[in-house]
Write a protein that holds these residues in place. Structure first.
Motif, PDB file in Angstrom:
ATOM      1  N   ILE A  84       0.839  -1.195   0.000  1.00 43.55           N
ATOM      2  CA  ILE A  84       0.000   0.000   0.000  1.00 43.55           C
ATOM      3  C   ILE A  84       0.879   1.252   0.000  1.00 43.55           C
ATOM      4  O   ILE A  84       1.919   1.304   0.662  1.00 43.55           O
ATOM      5  CB  ILE A  84      -0.983  -0.010   1.188  1.00 43.55           C
ATOM      6  CG1 ILE A  84      -2.049   1.062   0.985  1.00 43.55           C
ATOM      7  CG2 ILE A  84      -0.254   0.081   2.519  1.00 43.55           C
ATOM      8  CD1 ILE A  84      -3.299   0.846   1.795  1.00 43.55           C
ATOM      9  N   LYS A  85       0.452   2.226  -0.806  1.00 40.29           N
ATOM     10  CA  LYS A  85       1.225   3.464  -0.927  1.00 40.29           C
ATOM     11  C   LYS A  85       0.348   4.546  -1.536  1.00 40.29           C
ATOM     12  O   LYS A  85      -0.685   4.274  -2.151  1.00 40.29           O
ATOM     13  CB  LYS A  85       2.460   3.249  -1.812  1.00 40.29           C
ATOM     14  CG  LYS A  85       2.126   2.857  -3.240  1.00 40.29           C
ATOM     15  CD  LYS A  85       3.378   2.621  -4.072  1.00 40.29           C
ATOM     16  CE  LYS A  85       2.988   2.163  -5.466  1.00 40.29           C
ATOM     17  NZ  LYS A  85       4.138   2.002  -6.329  1.00 40.29           N
ATOM     18  N   ASP A  86       0.789   5.783  -1.356  1.00 47.85           N
ATOM     19  CA  ASP A  86       0.163   6.921  -2.026  1.00 47.85           C
ATOM     20  C   ASP A  86       0.679   6.937  -3.462  1.00 47.85           C
ATOM     21  O   ASP A  86       1.880   6.793  -3.698  1.00 47.85           O
ATOM     22  CB  ASP A  86       0.510   8.229  -1.321  1.00 47.85           C
ATOM     23  CG  ASP A  86      -0.074   8.304   0.084  1.00 47.85           C
ATOM     24  OD1 ASP A  86      -1.202   7.817   0.285  1.00 47.85           O
ATOM     25  OD2 ASP A  86       0.605   8.853   0.976  1.00 47.85           O
ATOM     26  N   GLU A  87      -0.224   7.099  -4.414  1.00 52.26           N
ATOM     27  CA  GLU A  87       0.142   7.084  -5.828  1.00 52.26           C
ATOM     28  C   GLU A  87       0.437   8.487  -6.345  1.00 52.26           C
ATOM     29  O   GLU A  87      -0.177   9.461  -5.902  1.00 52.26           O
ATOM     30  CB  GLU A  87      -0.995   6.464  -6.659  1.00 52.26           C
ATOM     31  CG  GLU A  87      -1.333   5.033  -6.275  1.00 52.26           C
ATOM     32  CD  GLU A  87      -0.250   4.029  -6.628  1.00 52.26           C
ATOM     33  OE1 GLU A  87       0.751   4.392  -7.290  1.00 52.26           O
ATOM     34  OE2 GLU A  87      -0.404   2.861  -6.254  1.00 52.26           O
ATOM     35  N   ASP A  88       1.372   8.597  -7.298  1.00 49.87           N
ATOM     36  CA  ASP A  88       1.728   9.888  -7.892  1.00 49.87           C
ATOM     37  C   ASP A  88       0.523  10.543  -8.569  1.00 49.87           C
ATOM     38  O   ASP A  88       0.418  11.766  -8.611  1.00 49.87           O
ATOM     39  CB  ASP A  88       2.846   9.727  -8.923  1.00 49.87           C
ATOM     40  CG  ASP A  88       4.158   9.285  -8.296  1.00 49.87           C
ATOM     41  OD1 ASP A  88       4.328   9.480  -7.070  1.00 49.87           O
ATOM     42  OD2 ASP A  88       5.003   8.739  -9.027  1.00 49.87           O
ATOM     43  N   TYR A  89      -0.380   9.753  -9.128  1.00 49.35           N
ATOM     44  CA  TYR A  89      -1.527  10.273  -9.860  1.00 49.35           C
ATOM     45  C   TYR A  89      -2.717  10.558  -8.950  1.00 49.35           C
ATOM     46  O   TYR A  89      -3.780  10.959  -9.396  1.00 49.35           O
ATOM     47  CB  TYR A  89      -1.938   9.313 -10.981  1.00 49.35           C
ATOM     48  CG  TYR A  89      -2.147   7.886 -10.520  1.00 49.35           C
ATOM     49  CD1 TYR A  89      -3.342   7.479  -9.936  1.00 49.35           C
ATOM     50  CD2 TYR A  89      -1.143   6.941 -10.672  1.00 49.35           C
ATOM     51  CE1 TYR A  89      -3.530   6.181  -9.506  1.00 49.35           C
ATOM     52  CE2 TYR A  89      -1.316   5.638 -10.250  1.00 49.35           C
ATOM     53  CZ  TYR A  89      -2.509   5.265  -9.671  1.00 49.35           C
ATOM     54  OH  TYR A  89      -2.692   3.977  -9.247  1.00 49.35           O
ATOM     55  N   GLY A  90      -2.548  10.337  -7.642  1.00 47.02           N
ATOM     56  CA  GLY A  90      -3.623  10.556  -6.676  1.00 47.02           C
ATOM     57  C   GLY A  90      -4.132   9.248  -6.130  1.00 47.02           C
ATOM     58  O   GLY A  90      -4.000   8.201  -6.754  1.00 47.02           O
ATOM     59  N   GLY A  91      -4.697   9.296  -4.962  1.00 48.89           N
ATOM     60  CA  GLY A  91      -5.240   8.109  -4.338  1.00 48.89           C
ATOM     61  C   GLY A  91      -4.187   7.305  -3.606  1.00 48.89           C
ATOM     62  O   GLY A  91      -2.989   7.632  -3.604  1.00 48.89           O
ATOM     63  N   ARG A  92      -4.632   6.271  -2.980  1.00 45.48           N
ATOM     64  CA  ARG A  92      -3.794   5.370  -2.200  1.00 45.48           C
ATOM     65  C   ARG A  92      -4.251   3.968  -2.497  1.00 45.48           C
ATOM     66  O   ARG A  92      -5.456   3.705  -2.560  1.00 45.48           O
ATOM     67  CB  ARG A  92      -3.956   5.697  -0.716  1.00 45.48           C
ATOM     68  CG  ARG A  92      -3.139   4.863   0.222  1.00 45.48           C
ATOM     69  CD  ARG A  92      -3.177   5.469   1.637  1.00 45.48           C
ATOM     70  NE  ARG A  92      -2.504   4.612   2.603  1.00 45.48           N
ATOM     71  CZ  ARG A  92      -1.194   4.534   2.753  1.00 45.48           C
ATOM     72  NH1 ARG A  92      -0.391   5.251   1.991  1.00 45.48           N
ATOM     73  NH2 ARG A  92      -0.663   3.733   3.661  1.00 45.48           N
ATOM     74  N   GLY A  93      -3.316   3.028  -2.686  1.00 48.14           N
ATOM     75  CA  GLY A  93      -3.750   1.694  -3.030  1.00 48.14           C
ATOM     76  C   GLY A  93      -2.659   0.655  -2.937  1.00 48.14           C
ATOM     77  O   GLY A  93      -1.519   0.937  -2.559  1.00 48.14           O
TER      78      GLY A  93
END
Length: 136
Positions: free
Chosen positions: A108-117
């Motif tokens: 799980i991580k914060d994504e560069d394009y937004g959101g977390r997954g």
């Protein structure tokens, strides 16, 4: 129908167990499951917050559609596509999925394009990506 829908369709060797696992790990709800005479699943629909996946059992005698599909273990553990499940809280689903035995392949991580997954494999090797990014 005025709106088009895209619904992922998956096959499982043990579809009944997959239904239980997907409900436990990701929070899906079983909308319907139609059994075959031999007890396998002919067709099932699972819902989550207005989304849906359809699934069924890998048949002993492949259907016309089934002849076009392979399971991850038949392809060396890789997928040619995967489902993205948009959720409100990826951390909560991450903990549920880990507790259910999901094989986490991207933590799980914060994504560069937004959101977390995160991304994981279910017990039969299907790849699932779960996150809060909602392109709508």
């Amino acid at each position: 129908m005025s709106n088009s829908l895209i619904i992922p369709c998956l096959r499982y060797r043990d579809a009944a167990a997959a239904i239980d696992w997907l409900c436990s790990a990701f929070g899906f709800e079983k909308q319907v499951a139609y059994p075959n005479p031999d007890g396998t699943i002919a067709h099932a629909q699972l819902t989550l917050d207005g989304g849906m996946v359809m699934l069924g059992s890998v048949g002993k005698v492949p259907t016309e559609w089934g002849k076009l599909i392979r399971q991850p273990d038949e392809l060396g553990g890789v997928e040619t596509q995967s489902a993205y499940v948009c959720v409100h809280n990826a951390d909560t689903v991450y903990l549920r999925a880990r507790a259910a035995g999901a094989a986490i392949v991207i933590d799980i991580k914060d994504e560069d394009y937004g959101g977390r997954g995160f991304s994981c494999r279910d017990p039969e090797g299907h790849l699932w990506s779960i996150g809060t990014y909602n392109p709508w």
